[in-house]
Structures are given as C-alpha cells and as structure tokens.
Design a protein around this motif. Sequence first.
Motif, PDB file in Angstrom:
ATOM      1  N   UNK A 154      49.620  38.081  35.228  1.00  0.00           N
ATOM      2  CA  UNK A 154      50.904  37.396  35.081  1.00  0.00           C
ATOM      3  C   UNK A 154      50.724  36.003  34.488  1.00  0.00           C
ATOM      4  N   UNK A 155      49.639  35.831  33.732  1.00  0.00           N
ATOM      5  CA  UNK A 155      49.365  34.517  33.142  1.00  0.00           C
ATOM      6  C   UNK A 155      50.202  34.227  31.910  1.00  0.00           C
ATOM      7  N   UNK A 156      51.380  34.830  31.821  1.00  0.00           N
ATOM      8  CA  UNK A 156      52.267  34.532  30.698  1.00  0.00           C
ATOM      9  C   UNK A 156      51.665  34.976  29.380  1.00  0.00           C
ATOM     10  N   UNK A 157      51.685  34.078  28.395  1.00  0.00           N
ATOM     11  CA  UNK A 157      51.229  34.442  27.051  1.00  0.00           C
ATOM     12  C   UNK A 157      49.714  34.565  26.988  1.00  0.00           C
ATOM     13  N   UNK A 158      49.035  34.098  28.035  1.00  0.00           N
ATOM     14  CA  UNK A 158      47.570  34.074  27.985  1.00  0.00           C
ATOM     15  C   UNK A 158      46.977  34.698  29.242  1.00  0.00           C
ATOM     16  N   UNK A 159      47.247  36.000  29.476  1.00  0.00           N
ATOM     17  CA  UNK A 159      46.720  36.606  30.699  1.00  0.00           C
ATOM     18  C   UNK A 159      45.194  36.659  30.664  1.00  0.00           C
TER      19      UNK A 159
END
Length: 316
Positions: free
Chosen positions: A289-294
Amino acid sequence: MPAAAQDMTPVTLQLKWVTQGQFAGYYVAQEKGYYEDAGLDVTIKPGGPDIAPEQVIAGGGADVIVDWMPAALAAREKGLPLVNIAQPFEKSGMELTCRKETGIESPEDFKGKTLGVWFSGNEYPFLSWMSKLGLSTEGGPDGVTVIKQGFNVDPLIQKQADCISTMTYNEYWQVIDAGIPEDELVVFKYEDQGVATLEDGLYVLEEDLADPAKVEAYAKFVDASMKGWAYAAENPDEAAEIVLDNDMTGAQTEQHQQRMVREINKLVDGSDGTLDVSAADNTVNVLMSGGSDPVITKKPEGAWVSTVTDKMKEMN
C-alpha cells in the motif's frame, strides 16, 4: 550430551546489526551450550552499517540471516529466494519520536514537518505509513520533508528534525540519555498505527529447504535459539552481560544493554519462533500500500514456510 566435535553440524548466522541486546537470545544459546547440545556448531557474525545480510547469504557467507520482512520480501521480488523459517519477534519496535514543543500531537500534525528516517530497507514501513496518511514525502506545506537519518539520534537533539526514527529498545533511550526527558517527547509506535511490519525473523535460501538434513539442522537451530530467548526473558541482566562479553568493539554500555534486553523481551513476547501468518499477511499489505512506490508489486508466494517450526515441534 554434546555430540563429538566431528559430528557437529556447522551453522553460520548473520545478524542484521552490531552485537547488542537485540540479538541476546542467540548469544545466550551459544553461551549456555544450547546449540552444542543440539549438535550444532554455530558461528554468529555481527552486522553493521556496511553489511547487508541479504548480500551475505547470497554470497554464501551465511546459512541463516536475521532480517526484517520488508527487506527480505523486497530482495525476494528482485530474485534472491529468501524464505522466512521462523519469527522470534512477534511485535515491531519501530516508532517515530517527536519533540512535544513542535506541536505534534497526532500523525495528522506531521504535515509540513521534517522527519528523520533510516534507509537501507528500514524506510519501507515509513513510506507506507505516509501513503496511508496521504502525505507526500517530497516536502512542501502539504507533505513531509524526509531527512536520511544516520544510525544515531542527532537530528532530534540538534533540532534538524521534528521527529526521528527510533526503536523501542535502542535509540529512544539514546534520546533520553541525551537529556530530553520523556515528558517532552511524543511517540508514535508503528504497531499502534496499523503499519507495523515484521522485524527480526530468521531467513534461509529456498534451495536449502529441499534438503531434509538442512531442515533438521535449522529446526534444531530455531529450537535452541528460542531456548536462548526464553532464558534471556527470565534473566535479562545476565543476558546483557553475555552480549557485552561478545561485543568485541567495546562500544556497548551495561545500562543500555540491560534496558535493551528488557525491551526486546517484550517484542519476542514468549514466542516459540512460529510465524503468525496473519502478521506476515499484514506486512505484505502494508508494503503493497505504498502508493505509487510500493515496496513489493505483488503478493509473494512461498516467502515463508512452517516446515522448520513444524519439524521443531515434532522433535520436542
């Protein structure tokens, strides 16, 4: 009765960091003869700022490594087939420690603030947390400014950062020892924020698990290690003394190690080494769930097994 020297199975353990109370259970198991009684000749290699356990095991320098699951899963996705065989730490010790005078009372107050973060794989849970809060880590009034924190607490002491990364068992106490009292600090534990990821697990290379003899040796190793942890829980000061005896750098102090062992015991929390699969699944969810950079782009398969701990239970 210890086996004869020639019958001992060698096992090399690579630690994630320098010799300290974080690894007391392994040093206690060695000192008390638990490994020897299990027919194992165990070598414990300390880590440090220039040592990546994943590289050590990839290069054949260790059989087992102590690693955090985020780093292990990231390495696995990049092609290094690490597998978690046991999980001595049930809880995470990661936290963000802030000066109260900054006005930070809740995570919503991080906006516009400067936060010290460790990298080398330790930034993964932090980035996921900021993504969950909807805060950019690129700075600016609506985001947070991230400074790459060394393995010390200087940015907080020198007021270069509003908050810094600390572990419950180590850097938090360095802040206290530097003269900032507890009532002037606000602490956010990753465990309480729902973004905790599993730390200090035991990992081996997948190919080793195809060899029944290795599985048996690892089962004995985990069993003896957890006996070491159980002893450390009952005898924290003696465990700290054993750690100090093994610290060839002379860098550690008795008071700090005694506190560290006590805090670490809370994270091990009586574990027998069996991985809680729901905690592993939670770790995966946090990392994805690290956004654009999982940290990892897909759910791992085969990244943890109960083969070794199941074998250990059969032996007991």
